[in-house]
Design an enzyme around this catalytic site. Structure first.
Site, PDB file in Angstrom:
ATOM      1  N   ASP A  30      -2.106  48.384   2.956  1.00 29.86           N
ATOM      2  CA  ASP A  30      -2.249  49.150   4.149  1.00 29.86           C
ATOM      3  C   ASP A  30      -3.237  48.807   5.023  1.00 29.86           C
ATOM      4  O   ASP A  30      -4.346  48.490   4.374  1.00 29.86           O
ATOM      5  CB  ASP A  30      -2.242  50.930   4.072  1.00 29.86           C
ATOM      6  CG  ASP A  30      -2.203  51.715   5.283  1.00 29.86           C
ATOM      7  OD1 ASP A  30      -1.006  52.386   5.338  1.00 29.86           O
ATOM      8  OD2 ASP A  30      -2.897  51.541   6.169  1.00 29.86           O
ATOM      9  N   HIS A  99       8.781  54.022   4.941  1.00 33.58           N
ATOM     10  CA  HIS A  99       7.793  53.419   4.125  1.00 33.58           C
ATOM     11  C   HIS A  99       7.206  54.476   3.091  1.00 33.58           C
ATOM     12  O   HIS A  99       7.388  55.621   3.352  1.00 33.58           O
ATOM     13  CB  HIS A  99       6.810  52.898   4.705  1.00 33.58           C
ATOM     14  CG  HIS A  99       6.139  53.719   5.731  1.00 33.58           C
ATOM     15  ND1 HIS A  99       6.697  53.616   6.861  1.00 33.58           N
ATOM     16  CD2 HIS A  99       5.076  54.284   5.970  1.00 33.58           C
ATOM     17  CE1 HIS A  99       5.794  54.599   7.805  1.00 33.58           C
ATOM     18  NE2 HIS A  99       4.785  55.213   7.067  1.00 33.58           N
ATOM     19  N   HIS A 101       4.183  55.582   0.827  1.00 34.93           N
ATOM     20  CA  HIS A 101       2.668  55.178   0.569  1.00 34.93           C
ATOM     21  C   HIS A 101       2.574  55.395  -0.933  1.00 34.93           C
ATOM     22  O   HIS A 101       2.713  56.510  -1.451  1.00 34.93           O
ATOM     23  CB  HIS A 101       1.888  56.439   1.228  1.00 34.93           C
ATOM     24  CG  HIS A 101       1.719  56.093   2.947  1.00 34.93           C
ATOM     25  ND1 HIS A 101       0.753  55.576   3.537  1.00 34.93           N
ATOM     26  CD2 HIS A 101       2.609  56.849   3.734  1.00 34.93           C
ATOM     27  CE1 HIS A 101       1.226  55.757   4.856  1.00 34.93           C
ATOM     28  NE2 HIS A 101       2.291  56.542   5.009  1.00 34.93           N
TER      29      HIS A 101
END
Ligand code: 5GP
Length: 114
Positions: A30, A99, A101
């Site tokens: 990220d 997505h 995390h």
């Protein structure tokens, strides 16, 4: 349709630190980490969000979860990580390409389910 940031990363039109990649997904760091380890597990298929998935995506969803397990083993965090999916703008989703995390190195228990 305009490509999302993640589609551009998948197509190598934008740079990213790629941790893992196979034919179905890509795992990147990220750009704005919220924990010492903060990765994004992104399917190559451009699904907008979790609630846009259908029955036919069942195997893909399983693949994403097993990819998390594999990457966590490689990073030696297999007993110490959180998985978060923000689904929808009100839930904090900012990029509308599904997505997951993968977060580690920070205790989120107060924030999440404790
Ligand atoms: P969301 O808020 O949609 O659940 O998560 C989007 C995530 O993508 C955020 O954590 C944000 O920091 C990350 N992000 C946004 N733009 C980029 C980018 O260009 N590159 C990378 N690697 N991550 C990004």
């Amino acid at each position: 349709m305009t490509k999302t940031i993640f589609e551009k990363i998948i197509d190598k039109e934008l740079p990213a630190n790629i941790i893992f990649e196979d034919e179905k997904c890509i795992v990147i760091e990220d750009i704005s980490p919220k924990a010492p380890i903060h990765l994004l597990v992104i399917p190559k298929k451009p699904i907008k969000m979790l609630s846009a998935m259908s029955e036919k995506d069942q195997a893909l969803l399983g693949h994403l979860m097993l990819t998390i397990k594999k990457v966590a083993e490689q990073l030696d965090i297999k007993d110490n990580f959180n998985v978060v999916i923000n689904n929808g703008e009100k839930a904090g989703q900012t990029v509308f390409h599904l997505h997951l995390h993968l977060l580690s190195g920070k205790n989120f228990s107060d924030l999440l389910l404790a």
